[in-house]
Design an enzyme around this catalytic site. Structure first.
Site, mmCIF file in Angstrom:
data_model
loop_
_atom_site.group_PDB
_atom_site.id
_atom_site.type_symbol
_atom_site.label_atom_id
_atom_site.label_comp_id
_atom_site.label_asym_id
_atom_site.label_seq_id
_atom_site.Cartn_x
_atom_site.Cartn_y
_atom_site.Cartn_z
ATOM 1 N N SER A 143 -65.640 51.554 -42.303
ATOM 2 C CA SER A 143 -66.498 51.025 -41.233
ATOM 3 C C SER A 143 -65.638 50.905 -39.980
ATOM 4 O O SER A 143 -64.408 50.986 -40.062
ATOM 5 C CB SER A 143 -66.993 49.634 -41.643
ATOM 6 O OG SER A 143 -67.623 48.974 -40.561
ATOM 7 N N TYR A 156 -65.952 41.233 -45.491
ATOM 8 C CA TYR A 156 -66.357 42.628 -45.240
ATOM 9 C C TYR A 156 -65.211 43.393 -44.561
ATOM 10 O O TYR A 156 -64.857 44.504 -44.979
ATOM 11 C CB TYR A 156 -67.616 42.642 -44.360
ATOM 12 C CG TYR A 156 -68.214 44.010 -44.158
ATOM 13 C CD1 TYR A 156 -68.948 44.623 -45.170
ATOM 14 C CD2 TYR A 156 -68.064 44.694 -42.964
ATOM 15 C CE1 TYR A 156 -69.512 45.880 -44.990
ATOM 16 C CE2 TYR A 156 -68.630 45.955 -42.769
ATOM 17 C CZ TYR A 156 -69.349 46.537 -43.791
ATOM 18 O OH TYR A 156 -69.902 47.778 -43.610
HETATM 19 N N1 LIG Z 1 -75.258 50.396 -41.405
HETATM 20 C C1 LIG Z 1 -74.140 50.232 -40.715
HETATM 21 O O1 LIG Z 1 -74.188 49.864 -39.513
HETATM 22 C C2 LIG Z 1 -72.808 50.497 -41.358
HETATM 23 C C3 LIG Z 1 -71.687 50.535 -40.517
HETATM 24 C C4 LIG Z 1 -70.443 50.773 -41.086
HETATM 25 C C5 LIG Z 1 -70.335 50.994 -42.441
HETATM 26 N N2 LIG Z 1 -71.430 50.951 -43.233
HETATM 27 C C6 LIG Z 1 -71.254 51.189 -44.665
HETATM 28 O O2 LIG Z 1 -72.097 52.248 -45.063
HETATM 29 C C7 LIG Z 1 -72.382 52.119 -46.455
HETATM 30 C C8 LIG Z 1 -73.885 52.271 -46.665
HETATM 31 O O3 LIG Z 1 -74.534 51.161 -46.087
HETATM 32 P P1 LIG Z 1 -75.969 51.253 -45.402
HETATM 33 O O4 LIG Z 1 -75.797 50.869 -44.007
HETATM 34 O O5 LIG Z 1 -76.616 52.518 -45.743
HETATM 35 O O6 LIG Z 1 -76.674 50.001 -46.118
HETATM 36 P P2 LIG Z 1 -77.939 49.898 -47.060
HETATM 37 O O7 LIG Z 1 -78.023 48.438 -47.416
HETATM 38 O O8 LIG Z 1 -79.132 50.509 -46.421
HETATM 39 O O9 LIG Z 1 -77.520 50.760 -48.341
HETATM 40 C C9 LIG Z 1 -76.520 50.339 -49.219
HETATM 41 C C10 LIG Z 1 -76.882 50.753 -50.624
HETATM 42 O O10 LIG Z 1 -75.824 50.343 -51.508
HETATM 43 C C11 LIG Z 1 -76.421 49.858 -52.687
HETATM 44 N N3 LIG Z 1 -75.539 48.944 -53.414
HETATM 45 C C12 LIG Z 1 -75.204 47.678 -53.054
HETATM 46 N N4 LIG Z 1 -74.437 47.125 -54.017
HETATM 47 C C13 LIG Z 1 -74.295 48.072 -54.989
HETATM 48 C C14 LIG Z 1 -73.628 48.100 -56.242
HETATM 49 N N5 LIG Z 1 -72.967 47.040 -56.698
HETATM 50 N N6 LIG Z 1 -73.676 49.242 -56.961
HETATM 51 C C15 LIG Z 1 -74.362 50.324 -56.523
HETATM 52 N N7 LIG Z 1 -75.044 50.346 -55.372
HETATM 53 C C16 LIG Z 1 -75.011 49.231 -54.605
HETATM 54 C C17 LIG Z 1 -77.681 49.149 -52.210
HETATM 55 O O11 LIG Z 1 -78.610 48.942 -53.268
HETATM 56 C C18 LIG Z 1 -78.167 50.091 -51.121
HETATM 57 O O12 LIG Z 1 -79.059 51.041 -51.652
HETATM 58 C C19 LIG Z 1 -71.836 50.763 -46.882
HETATM 59 O O13 LIG Z 1 -70.594 50.940 -47.522
HETATM 60 C C20 LIG Z 1 -71.657 50.035 -45.573
HETATM 61 O O14 LIG Z 1 -70.667 49.039 -45.655
HETATM 62 C C21 LIG Z 1 -72.674 50.714 -42.716
#
Ligand SMILES: NC(=O)c1ccc[n+]([C@@H]2O[C@H](COP(=O)([O-])OP(=O)(O)OC[C@H]3O[C@@H](n4cnc5c(N)ncnc54)[C@H](O)[C@@H]3O)[C@@H](O)[C@H]2O)c1
Length: 275
Positions: A143, A156
């Site tokens: 991230s 986080y």
């Molecule tokens: N959305 C943002 O702004 C952003 C920014 C930087 C990094 N990220 C990272 O991107 C990745 C995806 O996040 P997103 O934004 O798509 O969020 P999201 O919440 O839409 O999707 C995350 C998915 O991970 C799954 N998950 C959570 N815990 C889990 C577990 N223990 N085992 C298996 N699956 C699990 C959830 O059920 C969900 O489907 C994450 O690692 C997040 O930290 C997101």
């Protein structure tokens, strides 16, 4: 659309929502063979519905908790037996919570590390023998919070800094074995991550869930589809570091120039970062 992943065996965690789902749909469109997983069955079923040719036997859907070490070991074997050695593993599953370090319990801290950091390590370890055989790629989602610290996100940020350190180290170790490691640093991406976040009683900077969601919606300037396209382009080029979004590029640049003074500068440059 480029189809760099046509016929490639790609494993994607967190495929039931957001960035993971967008990657899954993009990869399916490119003709990849897919092992898609999530802990959330409803989300995973929705991804299955959204992938047009999910009925074909080149895509498998599995419930998988990346905090479960034994399940991951078994999963890597099952994927190998059913699809063959993986070419790429995209470790996307993740979650966050809002709360100061003072207020956060150690259990809450550990729960974030268990998914965001240990999940990535467990998956990378379990699939590494396959990736060495295919001279494939590991794509681990960190991230911008793996580049800067941010109040209310100590767990986080710690987990995402740890993922970056892990990525940058194994990228060097695995170079001679032909395995590419891509460290991905998205800025704000419009997904469910903020809505899924747990809030401690007095989360720093947000008096309420409504305020958090409003702030996130303003800050999340990249769509999941665009994020997936950027990540896949970077992975196809076997890049070591991929920044997703202009916000991520600004944050990374300011942090490098002002490693101690970036918090104040970023509040001026990116109004959405302000409380
Ligand atoms: N959305 C943002 O702004 C952003 C920014 C930087 C990094 N990220 C990272 O991107 C990745 C995806 O996040 P997103 O934004 O798509 O969020 P999201 O919440 O839409 O999707 C995350 C998915 O991970 C799954 N998950 C959570 N815990 C889990 C577990 N223990 N085992 C298996 N699956 C699990 C959830 O059920 C969900 O489907 C994450 O690692 C997040 O930290 C997101």
């Amino acid at each position: 659309m480029a189809d760099n992943f046509s016929g490639k065996r790609c494993v994607v965690t967190g495929a039931g929502s957001g960035i993971g789902r967008a990657l899954a749909i993009d990869l399916a469109g490119q003709g990849a063979m897919l092992a898609l997983s999530d802990i959330d069955e409803t989300g995973l079923r929705e991804t299955e519905r959204l992938i047009d040719d999910a009925s074909t036997n080149r895509i498998r859907f599995d419930l998988l908790n990346v905090a479960d070490a034994d399940a991951i070991k078994a999963y890597a074997e099952t994927v190998q037996e059913s699809l063959g050695d993986a070419d790429y593993v995209f470790n996307v599953a993740g979650l966050t919570r809002l709360g100061s370090f003072e207020e956060s319990s150690l259990e809450a801290f550990e729960a974030i590390m268990d998914v965001n950091f240990w999940g990535v390590v467990r998956m990378s370890k379990a699939f590494l023998p396959q990736l060495i055989r295919t001279r494939g790629g590991i794509v681990n989602i960190s991230s911008v919070f793996g580049v800067i610290g941010f109040p209310g996100q100590s767990h986080y940020c710690a987990s995402k800094f740890a993922v970056r350190g892990f990525n940058e180290t194994i990228a060097q170790e695995l170079e001679d074995k032909g395995v590419a490691v891509t460290s991905v640093h998205p800025g704000g991406v419009k997904t469910n991550i903020a809505r899924n976040a747990k809030l401690d009683a007095h989360p720093v900077g947000f008096q309420s869930r409504e305020k958090l969601e409003k702030k996130f919606d303003k800050a999340a300037i990249t769509s999941p589809e665009k994020a997936a396209a950027i990540i896949l382009a970077g992975a196809a080029k076997r890049k070591r570091r991929v920044l997703v979004g202009s916000d991520a590029r600004i944050i990374s640049f300011v942090q490098r120039l002002f490693p101690a003074r970036y918090p104040g500068l970023l509040r001026l440059l990116l109004p959405s970062v302000k409380d």
